[in-house]
Design an enzyme around this catalytic site. Structure first.
Site, short mmCIF file in Angstrom:
data_model
loop_
_atom_site.label_atom_id
_atom_site.label_comp_id
_atom_site.label_asym_id
_atom_site.label_seq_id
_atom_site.Cartn_x
_atom_site.Cartn_y
_atom_site.Cartn_z
N GLU A 108 -52.75 -17.96 34.89
CA GLU A 108 -52.36 -16.83 34.04
C GLU A 108 -53.17 -16.73 32.75
OE1 GLU A 108 -48.16 -16.72 33.41
OE2 GLU A 108 -47.73 -16.34 35.52
N GLU B 275 -46.51 -18.03 42.35
CA GLU B 275 -45.22 -18.15 41.65
C GLU B 275 -44.40 -16.90 41.91
OE1 GLU B 275 -45.27 -19.01 37.43
OE2 GLU B 275 -46.92 -20.45 37.68
C1 GBH Z 1 -45.07 -18.01 34.48
O1 GBH Z 1 -45.32 -17.17 33.45
C2 GBH Z 1 -45.67 -19.34 34.14
O2 GBH Z 1 -46.82 -19.58 34.91
C3 GBH Z 1 -44.70 -20.48 34.25
O3 GBH Z 1 -45.23 -21.60 33.62
C4 GBH Z 1 -43.38 -20.04 33.67
O4 GBH Z 1 -42.47 -21.07 33.54
C5 GBH Z 1 -42.83 -18.98 34.57
O5 GBH Z 1 -43.74 -17.94 34.76
C6 GBH Z 1 -41.51 -18.37 34.13
O6 GBH Z 1 -41.65 -17.69 32.93
O7 GBH Z 1 -44.56 -12.27 25.77
O8 GBH Z 1 -43.09 -10.37 25.55
O9 GBH Z 1 -45.21 -10.11 26.63
C7 GBH Z 1 -44.72 -15.91 33.47
C8 GBH Z 1 -45.46 -15.20 32.41
C9 GBH Z 1 -43.83 -14.38 30.92
C10 GBH Z 1 -46.00 -13.43 31.20
C11 GBH Z 1 -43.41 -13.18 30.18
C12 GBH Z 1 -45.60 -12.25 30.47
C13 GBH Z 1 -44.14 -11.25 29.03
C14 GBH Z 1 -43.30 -11.40 27.83
N1 GBH Z 1 -44.88 -14.06 31.86
N2 GBH Z 1 -44.52 -12.53 29.58
S1 GBH Z 1 -44.11 -10.98 26.35
#
Ligand code: GBH
Length: 452
Positions: free
Chosen positions: A170, A358
């Protein structure tokens, strides 16, 4: 005619797995020579992580991996996506190799082999050595060189144990969110130009990891990126809305998937960013565009898009306040993401092998009662998302595997331990593991290879 129908089993070669990341589960944050990562620092900065939680102990997987793999195997999970902690291998980022760090992962791979579990290894899942952040972190091109050395070292050390490599997890999260928005470590708020430069450096690091696997991984090794592309779902599955959703997808992913597969930044992207365009050196895209064997996608949610009005190519819809979501405020429940994400990556970038690396959901209160956790909300999430993935395969989209996030409740970054994504409950006081109803459900899916 595709022989797969709605109720038929998944293909016999389809991979069912579970995923986690080093920093989120291992604990032992300062043990056996490990250096601090930017997340160790960030978690110690007041106000950055919910509840002031740290990664110091997490699930204590560092000491309990063998029992964790036994539990995994007992649920029928035969594929596990894990990451390697860079600061365990290079405590100072790029100085001397820490042999104890390599030894730890050697024990991990041996235990997985004993339990019949195949490793899928992510080289970088956000835990940058703090020593490198002190020298600029991902804003500095030198970090790419340090990463290349780390990737060479790890791939050489474990070529005999690992066939499936994932370069980075990511890119958006450790560049834009980490150096632009600042809610992920190191928590900086820099200009667009600097953020775009961190993304360019991440693309270069991806290229180096692909090169390292080709050079040192052995003939059997396969490698790909894991991306959390922005996913669009057409409001209706009509030609006009699908075309609009595709146009939105292409725009939103131009800086990462578009650049990697297009051999450079597109004209449209460069016009959009203007003066904030990243600095590119000659030869960069030879590395960035090296062919990979598969694409990993982390799919959690999506944006609804429909045909634009008055000449607009598309219209992305804001969700109404009462649209259903998990306890993670960003995790709007849009199961069709699992259909459209791989379908669009197949159509736009020509990927012939895609893994969902994921997919899962986070909730806060999941009490253990009578020895189990009745997480029907997660069972429903899984079932709905698996069905849409199954539909994609039936329509000829080459989805070859699925990794559920996550095997066990863990350190959910800035949300600390409050937010639970596991199919196995972790009591962070006692370290007792309790498989949730969703773990039993997933075990039945794996055993029957059907969406039961
Ligand atoms: C994944 O990220 C990760 O790879 C993992 O480590 C994590 O535990 C899992 O998902 C669950 O979260 O900051 O307001 O724009 C998910 C990533 C999280 C990316 C939320 C975008 C948007 C919120 N996403 N994020 S904001």
């Amino acid at each position: 005619m595709n022989p797969l129908t709605y109720a038929s089993p998944f293909p016999s070669t389809f991979v069912f797995g579970a995923a986690a990341a080093a920093a989120q589960i291992e604990g032992a944050a300062f043990k056996d020579g490990k250096g601090p990562s930017i997340w160790d620092t960030f978690a110690r900065t007041p106000g950055k992580v919910a509840g002031g939680d740290t990664l110091d102990v997490a699930c204590d997987h560092y000491h309990r991996f063998d029992e964790d793999f036994a539990l995994m195997a007992s649920l029928g999970i035969r594929h596990y996506r894990l990451s390697i902690a860079w600061p365990r291998i290079f405590p100072d980022g790029d100085g001397a190799v820490n042999q104890a760090g390599l030894d730890f992962y050697r024990r991990v791979f041996a235990s997985m082999a004993r339990h019949g579990i195949t490793p899928w290894v992510t080289l970088f899942h956000w835990d940058l050595p703090q020593a490198l952040e002190d020298r600029g972190g991902w804003t500095a091109r030198a970090t790419v060189e340090s990463f290349a050395r780390y990737a060479d070292t790890v791939v050489k050390a474990f070529a005999g144990d690992v066939r499936h490599w994932i370069t980075l997890n990511e890119i958006r999260c450790f560049t834009w969110l980490a150096y632009g928005i600042g809610n992920k470590a190191p928590g900086r708020r820099e200009s667009d130009a600097i953020v775009n430069q961190t993304i360019h450096h991440a693309l270069l690091a991806h290229g180096h990891a692909v090169r390292a696997v080709r050079e040192f991984g052995g003939p059997q090794a396969r490698v790909g990126l894991t991306d959390n592309c922005d996913v669009s779902v057409p409001v209706t599955e009509t030609a006009a809305d699908i075309a609009a959703a595709e146009a939105w997808f292409e725009d939103k992913n131009a800086h990462i998937l578009g650049a990697i597969h297009g051999g450079g930044y597109s004209k449209a992207y460069l016009e959009r960013v203007g003066d904030a365009a990243p600095k590119v050196q000659a030869g960069d895209f030879d590395l960035i565009s090296l062919p990979t064997d598969f694409l990993g996608l982390n799919v959690y949610t999506a944006t609804y898009v429909r045909a634009g009005r008055d000449g607009a190519r598309y219209e992305a819809l804001a969700l109404p306040a009462n649209y259903p979501r998990a306890d993670s405020p960003w995790l709007n429940l849009v199961p069709q993401a699992m259909y459209w994400a791989p379908r669009m990556c197949h159509a736009l970038y020509g990927h012939r092998s895609i893994y969902i690396t994921e997919n899962g959901c986070g909730y806060n209160h999941e009490p253990v009662q009578g020895g189990e956790v009745i997480d029907l909300h997660r069972r429903d999430y899984l079932r709905g998302h698996l069905r849409e993935m199954h539909r994609a395969i039936a329509d000829g989209v080459p989805v070859d595997g699925y990794f559920l996030w996550s095997f066990i409740d863990n350190f959910e970054w800035e949300d600390g331990y409050e937010r639970r994504f596991g199919i196995v409950h972790c009591d962070f006081e006692t370290q007792v593991r309790t498989p949730k109803l969703s773990a039993r459900y997933y075990a039945d899916v794996i055993r029957t290879r059907c969406i039961v």
